[in-house]
Scaffold this motif. Structure first.
Motif, PDB file in Angstrom:
ATOM      1  N   ASP A  32       0.694  -1.189  -0.163  1.00 16.38           N
ATOM      2  CA  ASP A  32      -0.032   0.054  -0.147  1.00 16.38           C
ATOM      3  C   ASP A  32       1.007   1.350  -0.073  1.00 16.38           C
ATOM      4  O   ASP A  32       0.478   2.256  -0.594  1.00 16.38           O
ATOM      5  CB  ASP A  32      -0.842  -0.045   1.096  1.00 16.38           C
ATOM      6  N   ALA A  35       2.317   3.094  -3.206  1.00 15.56           N
ATOM      7  CA  ALA A  35       1.629   3.987  -3.975  1.00 15.56           C
ATOM      8  C   ALA A  35       1.670   5.623  -3.279  1.00 15.56           C
ATOM      9  O   ALA A  35       1.376   6.552  -3.910  1.00 15.56           O
ATOM     10  CB  ALA A  35       0.034   3.636  -3.694  1.00 15.56           C
ATOM     11  N   TYR A  36       2.490   5.686  -2.395  1.00 14.10           N
ATOM     12  CA  TYR A  36       2.815   7.030  -1.884  1.00 14.10           C
ATOM     13  C   TYR A  36       4.182   7.081  -1.797  1.00 14.10           C
ATOM     14  O   TYR A  36       4.429   8.233  -0.983  1.00 14.10           O
ATOM     15  CB  TYR A  36       2.157   6.968  -0.295  1.00 14.10           C
TER      16      TYR A  36
ATOM     17  N   HIS B  43       2.350   9.657 -14.296  1.00 17.36           N
ATOM     18  CA  HIS B  43       1.946   9.860 -12.785  1.00 17.36           C
ATOM     19  C   HIS B  43       1.469  11.123 -12.494  1.00 17.36           C
ATOM     20  O   HIS B  43       1.656  11.713 -11.362  1.00 17.36           O
ATOM     21  CB  HIS B  43       3.313   9.631 -11.773  1.00 17.36           C
ATOM     22  N   TYR B  54     -11.400   5.381  -5.639  1.00 16.42           N
ATOM     23  CA  TYR B  54     -10.817   6.386  -5.075  1.00 16.42           C
ATOM     24  C   TYR B  54     -11.521   7.358  -4.150  1.00 16.42           C
ATOM     25  O   TYR B  54     -11.174   7.721  -3.015  1.00 16.42           O
ATOM     26  CB  TYR B  54      -9.902   7.208  -5.831  1.00 16.42           C
ATOM     27  N   GLU B  60      -4.589   5.889  -2.278  1.00 20.01           N
ATOM     28  CA  GLU B  60      -4.087   5.951  -3.707  1.00 20.01           C
ATOM     29  C   GLU B  60      -3.858   4.429  -4.227  1.00 20.01           C
ATOM     30  O   GLU B  60      -3.594   4.294  -5.404  1.00 20.01           O
ATOM     31  CB  GLU B  60      -2.898   6.803  -3.833  1.00 20.01           C
ATOM     32  N   GLN B  61      -3.624   3.699  -3.319  1.00 18.85           N
ATOM     33  CA  GLN B  61      -3.661   2.184  -4.128  1.00 18.85           C
ATOM     34  C   GLN B  61      -4.940   1.570  -4.584  1.00 18.85           C
ATOM     35  O   GLN B  61      -4.765   0.868  -5.383  1.00 18.85           O
ATOM     36  CB  GLN B  61      -3.101   1.152  -2.732  1.00 18.85           C
ATOM     37  N   SER B  63      -6.370   3.905  -6.711  1.00 23.32           N
ATOM     38  CA  SER B  63      -6.582   4.894  -7.585  1.00 23.32           C
ATOM     39  C   SER B  63      -6.114   4.116  -8.866  1.00 23.32           C
ATOM     40  O   SER B  63      -5.122   3.270  -8.831  1.00 23.32           O
ATOM     41  CB  SER B  63      -6.140   6.107  -7.297  1.00 23.32           C
ATOM     42  N   GLY B  66      -2.133   4.669  -8.680  1.00 23.26           N
ATOM     43  CA  GLY B  66      -1.614   3.855  -7.791  1.00 23.26           C
ATOM     44  C   GLY B  66      -1.669   2.294  -8.171  1.00 23.26           C
ATOM     45  O   GLY B  66      -0.568   1.744  -8.010  1.00 23.26           O
ATOM     46  N   ARG B  67      -2.747   1.900  -8.899  1.00 24.28           N
ATOM     47  CA  ARG B  67      -2.793   0.438  -9.302  1.00 24.28           C
ATOM     48  C   ARG B  67      -1.789   0.485 -10.403  1.00 24.28           C
ATOM     49  O   ARG B  67      -0.919  -0.747 -10.450  1.00 24.28           O
ATOM     50  CB  ARG B  67      -4.273   0.221  -9.893  1.00 24.28           C
ATOM     51  N   HIS B  69       1.014   2.012 -10.915  1.00 19.88           N
ATOM     52  CA  HIS B  69       2.291   2.010 -10.083  1.00 19.88           C
ATOM     53  C   HIS B  69       2.475   0.564  -9.460  1.00 19.88           C
ATOM     54  O   HIS B  69       3.748   0.230  -9.618  1.00 19.88           O
ATOM     55  CB  HIS B  69       2.175   3.115  -9.120  1.00 19.88           C
TER      56      HIS B  69
END
Lengths: 484, 461
Positions: A32, A35-36, B43, B54, B60-61, B63, B66-67, B69
C-alpha cells in the motif's frame, strides 16, 4: 476504535491507528505504501512509515501531537499531483493524507466567500457554484484532481492567473495545525487585509513546512459576463512572442495568454484531446479575454490585428463553448500528454521577462541539443511563466541524470536573464539546489530562521524548499535523520 | 553546467529503472502485463477523481495511477504476486472511467485484467470461493441450455408463490444482505429470445431489407432480461435489418476476464469468433459484452493468428444504440409523455466511447423529457459481478451514484443489464418509485404505441 483486533507489531503504528476513526484509516503494508512513494515528481522515491487518513481537524492535531512527542517526522499530502516532490517522504515520514477531509463547508455568495476542507478538489468548487454564476479563479492544469489544501501549500497558479492572480490572492482565512499539534486560526471570518503581519501570505506557498492547513476560506468570483477565446498559429517563435508583448502593450489584460511550441503540439495532438493543430508550426497562442460584454468585441479585433501584424499563419475565434472547451482540454492536459510521446518527463517552472522569450527558447534549444534530450515548452506567456518539459526514458541508463541536469540548466538560463526558478510549482525537492541561483546563503538562512519559528524541530516536511543546509545545526539534524 | 546531483537521486534511479524488466520481474512469463501500457503513465494524477474506489476510500492504492504503479512495481521486482497486491487490483471496478480521463491514453483497464490473470495463476481460488467461481463461471454462464433451466426455475420461483413464501416466512433472512437486496429487485423472468426464435434461421426485416446483422444475446441478458432482447430484435427488424441469432454463440467471457480467468476467456472468445464468422455486423445490447468483444485482441497478444482474427472481429461489433444512430432509424411518432434520465453504463461510455447516441435516440422520442443527471458517467457499482464479490464497496459506490439521480424522473434509462439490476437496487434502497429501463425498450414502447394508435384509427375508419 478502528483497527481493533489487528496485530500490529510497530508500537507507533498501533498508537496512531488508535487516534483515528473511519474505515481502514492507516496504511502500513509495503504494497500500500508504494502508492505513496512519490507524487507528480517521480524522479525521487521514498517509502513513508505509514499513511494516515484523519477525518477532521482534531484527528490531524492528535496525529501531529503524537508525532511531535515521539519525534517522528511527518508531512501532509493532498492528491499528490505536485510537480516538485513536496509530498515525497524523504525521511520515512508519517504521511498525513487529507483526502478524507473533502467537504465544502459553506458558501456565502453575498460576501463572495466559501469555506472548504483541505482535501476538497479545486474544480469541484467551481462546479458547485457554477449554476449560481460564480467560480473559483485559480485554475492549475491539475484542477480536475488537485486539492485546495495542496494549492495553498504550493501557492498554485494556472492559466488564468495573468488577470486574476495566483492562490494567495484568493485566500482569506486558514485554520492550521502547527507542528506541535496546536490548532490556530488566521484571518477569521474571511475579512481581507487584517492588520498585523501578513501571515496568510507567508503560509500560502510555504510548501507544507510551517503547518498543516485544515480549513480554508477562499474568495469566489462572479462569472464574467462574456468571454472569447482566440487560437493563433505562428511559423516563427519570435513572431508569436512579439505578438504576446504587443497584446499586453495595447492595454488589454487577457484572462489567459498561453503558448505551446512545436514539440508540445506534437504531444497534445498525439494524446487524448487533439484539436487538429498543424504539426509544422513553431508556436500556437491561446488567448482568452473576458469581462463585460460591450468591450469584448473591441478587444478581440485588437488581438486579431496584432496577430496579423506579426505574420500569423492562421487565427480563429472559438465559435462555441464546445470548441472553447476542446481547446482548453487540449492545453490543460498538456503535461500528461507527454506520456504519449515519451515514457518520462521532467517539467521545469522558470519565470522570465516576456521580452526575453525568443532568446530563452533558443538557449533551451541548445540545452536540448547538448543533452540529446527533447524539450517541449508550454508557456503561460502572459506572465512569463515558462514550463520546459524535458523528455527522457528512465530505463536508459544515464538519461535520468541528463534530464535533471538539462532541467537545471533551463532554470539557470531563466535566472540569468533576470527571471527566477519557479512560478507556481514550488521548489520541493526538485529545485532546492537551484535556490542558489537566486538567493545568497544569508538570504536562505534568513528564510530557514522563519521556518524555525513555526517548525523548530524540523519534523514537518524536512529537507524541502531549501538547499542542503549550510549550517552546522541543520547538518547534524540531517545526519541524525538519515542514520535513524 | 556544474550541477551537483544528490546521491539519493542516483541511488533511487538505480533501484527504479532496471534496463529490462524481464530479469527482475515477478510475473509469470506467459501473458504478463504489457510494459507498453504503463510506459505511457507519467503519474500526473488527473485520473484520481474519475475513480469511484478512490472517491470512496481516498487511498491511492485504490486509484488508477496507484494501481498502475503497483503493477509496474511487480515487473520491477519490488513487489510479489501476493494477497496485499491482490486487494487493490481486484478492488478495481473495471469501470474504465480513468481511460476517459487520462491525458496520455493509458489503458488501465486491460492492464488490470492482465494483472488479475497473473494473480490467478499464482494463487488459484480455493475453497468455497473457488467452488462458487467454478460453478458460475465455468459451469453455468457458458452453457446456454443450463442457463435456460435456471431461467425456468426462477420463473417457477416467481410464479408458484414460492417467492412470496420465502419472503414472508423469513427464510430469505438466511441469505447475506446484498443477495437479499438483489433478490428483491429481480426482474420478472420473461422468455429468452434464443428460445423464442429457435426455429428461425433469419428473423426477417419488417420493411425492405437494408442490411443483415447478427445478434449476441448475452447470457444474463437473455435469461433475466428476455424482454430487452426481444425489444432489440423488434427495433432492428422494424428498421430494415434481417436478424440472425447464431446458435453456437456463447457467453462473451467478460466475467471470466474480470476475474482473471483469461484461459476461459480465450476459449469463449474463439467460440464466439467462429460462431459470428459469417456476420458483417455483430449487435450487442449489453455494454459489458460489447466492450469485451471489442477487446478480444487483448486476449491474444501472444497468438498472432488469433490476434489477427480478433482484430477483424472486433471491428464488426456495434452497440445497438450506436448502430441505429449511425445507420438511420425511424423516429417514433407516438408520444410517450414521460420524464426520464440517462445513466451511462461504464462499458458503453468509457469502454466503447458511446455517449451521445443513446441520449439522442431517447430525446428524439416525442414526449420524452430528459432530465440531466450530474456525473451520469460515474459507475453504479454493478461492474459485472463485482456487487457480489465486493458488496461493501459496490454499496458505497451505489450510494454516491444515487445522490446524483434526479428525484423527479419516472424512468432511468441505460444500456447494460448489470447496471439495470444495480440501479434497481439503488432505487429500492432509496425508497423511490422509479422504473429502470433499457434504452431500446423505450424506443420499442414508442413504436408499439404508434402501431396501436394506428390500429385503433383503422378500426374507426
Amino acid at each position: 476504535m478502528a483497527m481493533k483486533g489487528l496485530k500490529i507489531k510497530d508500537k507507533h503504528i498501533r498508537s496512531l491507528a488508535n487516534l483515528l476513526s473511519g474505515p481502514k484509516p492507516i496504511l502500513y503494508h509495503k504494497e500500500d505504501l508504494l502508492a505513496y512513494d512519490c507524487d507528480g515528481f517521480t524522479i525521487e522515491r521514498h517509502l513513508p512509515k505509514a499513511v494516515v487518513f484523519p477525518k477532521n481537524t482534531e484527528e490531524v492535531a492528535a496525529i501531529v501531537k503524537y508525532c511531535h512527542e515521539n519525534m517522528l517526522p511527518f508531512l501532509a499530502r493532498g492528491a499528490g499531483t505536485g510537480l516538485s516532490g513536496g509530498a515525497i517522504p524523504l525521511n520515512n515520514e508519517v504521511v498525513i493524507s487529507l483526502t478524507r477531509m473533502k467537504k465544502l463547508l459553506s458558501v456565502d455568495l453575498e460576501n463572495r466567500i466559501a469555506v472548504v476542507e483541505p482535501g476538497f478538489v479545486n474544480l469541484k468548487l467551481t462546479n458547485s457554484i457554477a449554476d449560481k454564476g460564480y467560480y473559483y479563479a485559480p485554475d492549475p492544469s491539475s484542477q480536475y484532481a488537485c486539492t485546495i489544501g495542496g494549492n495553498v501549500a504550493e501557492n498554485a497558479g494556472g492559466a488564468h492567473c495573468l488577470k486574476y492572480g495566483v492562490t494567495t490572492n484568493h485566500i482569506l482565512g486558514l485554520e492550521l495545525v502547527l507542528p506541535n499539534g496546536e490548532i490556530i486560526e488566521i484571518g477569521k471570518d474571511g475579512i481581507p487585509d487584517s492588520p498585523g503581519y501578513d501571515l496568510l501570505g507567508l503560509l500560502t506557498g510555504s510548501e507544507g513546512t510551517l503547518g498543516i492547513v485544515t480549513k480554508i476560506t477562499v474568495r469566489v468570483l462572479k462569472n464574467p459576463e462574456d468571454k472569447q477565446t482566440v487560437l493563433a498559429y505562428f511559423d516563427r517563435v519570435e513572431d508569436g512572442s512579439q505578438a504576446v508583448s504587443d497584446i499586453i502593450s495595447t492595454g488589454i489584460v487577457p484572462a489567459a495568454l498561453e503558448m505551446m511550441d512545436k514539440t508540445a503540439i506534437e504531444a497534445v495532438e498525439a494524446a487524448a484531446f487533439p484539436v487538429g493543430h498543424p504539426r509544422d508550426i513553431a508556436a500556437v497562442l491561446l488567448i482568452e479575454v473576458d469581462g463585460i460584454s460591450s468591450g469584448i468585441e473591441e478587444q478581440i479585433s485588437k488581438i486579431l490585428k496584432v496577430c496579423k501584424s506579426r505574420n500569423v499563419r492562421e487565427v480563429k475565434v472559438a465559435e462555441s463553448e464546445r470548441e472553447r472547451a476542446r481547446w482548453w482540454a487540449n492545453r490543460k492536459t498538456g503535461f500528461g500528454a507527454m506520456g504519449a510521446i515519451s515514457p518520462n518527463y521532467l517539467v521545469q517552472d522558470g519565470v522570465i521577462p516576456r521580452s526575453r522569450l525568443p532568446e530563452v527558447l533558443k538557449k533551451i534549444n541548445e540545452i536540448s541539443e547538448e543533452s540529446g534530450l527533447r524539450i517541449a515548452n508550454i508557456f503561460h506567456a502572459g506572465d512569463g511563466n515558462l514550463h520546459p518539459l524535458v523528455l527522457f526514458d528512465a530505463r536508459v541508463p544515464g538519461e535520468t541524470e541528463r534530464a535533471i541536469e538539462a532541467g537545471s540548466a533551463c532554470l539557470k538560463v531563466c535566472a540569468d536573464v533576470g527571471g527566477t526558478i519557479t512560478g507556481e510549482h514550488g521548489v520541493g525537492i526538485e529545485k532546492r539546489e537551484e535556490m542558489r541561483f537566486v538567493f545568497t546563503d544569508e538570504e536562505i538562512v534568513a528564510q530557514t530562521d522563519v521556518r524555525e519559528v513555526f517548525n523548530p524541530d524540523n519534523l514537518l516536511n524536512a529537507g524541502k524548499l531549501f538547499p542542503t543546509p549550510g549550517r552546522c545545526a541543520e547538518v547534524k539534524k540531517e545526519l541524525k535523520a538519515s542514520t535513524s | 553546467m556544474n550541477m551537483k546531483i544528490d546521491e539519493k537521486i542516483l541511488q533511487s534511479q538505480v533501484q527504479d529503472t532496471p534496463c529490462s524488466t524481464s530479469s527482475l520481474s515477478n510475473y509469470f512469463e506467459k501473458d504478463a502485463p504489457d510494459e507498453k501500457k504503463w510506459a505511457d503513465c507519467v503519474h500526473c494524477g488527473i485520473c484520481l477523481e474519475s475513480c469511484p474506489t478512490y472517491e470512496v476510500t481516498g487511498q491511492e492504492q485504490h486509484s488508477p495511477r496507484g494501481r498502475v504503479h503497483l503493477i509496474k512495481s511487480v515487473a520491477e521486482g519490488k513487489l510479489s504476486l501476493n494477497e496485499q497486491f491482490m486487494d487493490p487490483v481486484f478492488a478495481c471496478l473495471d469501470c474504465r472511467a480513468c481511460t476517459t480521463a487520462c491525458p496520455a491514453d493509458v489503458e488501465v483497464g486491460p492492464l488490470i485484467e492482465e494483472a488479475r490473470g497473473q494473480i490467478r495463476q499464482a494463487m488459484p481460488l480455493t475453497g468455497w470461493k473457488g467452488m462458487m467461481s467454478k460453478f458460475f463461471l465455468e459451469g453455468l454462464f457458458p452453457h446456454h441450455e443450463r442457463l435456460n433451466k435456471v431461467g425456468t426455475l426462477l420463473k417457477f420461483y416467481q410464479k408458484s408463490g414460492m417467492q412470496t413464501a420465502v419472503r414472508k416466512t423469513g427464510l430469505i433472512n438466511i441469505m447475506p444482505d446484498h443477495l437479499v437486496a438483489m433478490e428483491g429487485v429481480m426482474p420478472k423472468v420473461t422468455q429468452s429470445v434464443r428460445k423464442k426464435y429457435k426455429h428461425e434461421d433469419v428473423i426477417k426485416a419488417k420493411t425492405e431489407t437494408k442490411s443483415e446483422v447478427a445478434m449476441l444475446t448475452g447470457c444474463i441478458m437473455d435469461v433475466m432480461f428476455g424482454d430487452v432482447n426481444d425489444a432489440t430484435v423488434k427495433v432492428l427488424t422494424r428498421n430494415g435489418n434481417d436478424v440472425t441469432i447464431p446458435k453456437e454463440q456463447t457467453c462473451c467471457g467478460a466475467l471470466h476476464v474480470h476475474a482473471g480467468d483469461r484461459e476461459m476467456g480465450r476459449k469463449l472468445a474463439k467460440q464466439n469468433m467462429e460462431a459470428f464468422h459469417d456476420a458483417d455486423t455483430v449487435i450487442t445490447n449489453a455494454a459489458g459484452c460489447g466492450a469485451m468483444l471489442k477487446e478480444y485482441p487483448e486476449l491474444f497478444r501472444e497468438d498472432p493468428e488469433w490476434h489477427e482474427k480478433a482484430v477483424e472481429f472486433s471491428k464488426k461489433v456495434q452497440d445497438i444504440s450506436k448502430y441505429l444512430y449511425d445507420t438511420g432509424y425511424e423516429i417514433p411518432k407516438a408520444e410517450l409523455n414521460t420524464k426520464i434520465t440517462y445513466h451511462d453504463a461504464c462499458h458503453l461510455v468509457h469502454g466503447q466511447g458511446v455517449r451521445q447516441e443513446p441520449r439522442d435516440l431517447l430525446i428524439n422520442i416525442p414526449g420524452v423529457e430528459m432530465v440531466h443527471m450530474p456525473n451520469a458517467d460515474r459507475c453504479c457499482g454493478s461492474a459485472g459481478i463485482y456487487n457480489l464479490t465486493n458488496p461493501e464497496m459496490a454499496g458505497a459506490v451505489l450510494d454516491n451514484k444515487m445522490e446524483n439521480v434526479p428525484e423527479e424522473v419516472e424512468m432511468i434509462s441505460m444500456g447494460n443489464p448489470g447496471c439495470m439490476l444495480q440501479m434497481a437496487m439503488g432505487v429500492k434502497k432509496d425508497g423511490r418509485n422509479q422504473r429502470v429501463v433499457h434504452t431500446v425498450q423505450l424506443l420499442n414502447w414508442a413504436y408499439e404505441k404508434e402501431d396501436k394508435k394506428r390500429e385503433e384509427e383503422n378500426e374507426w375508419q
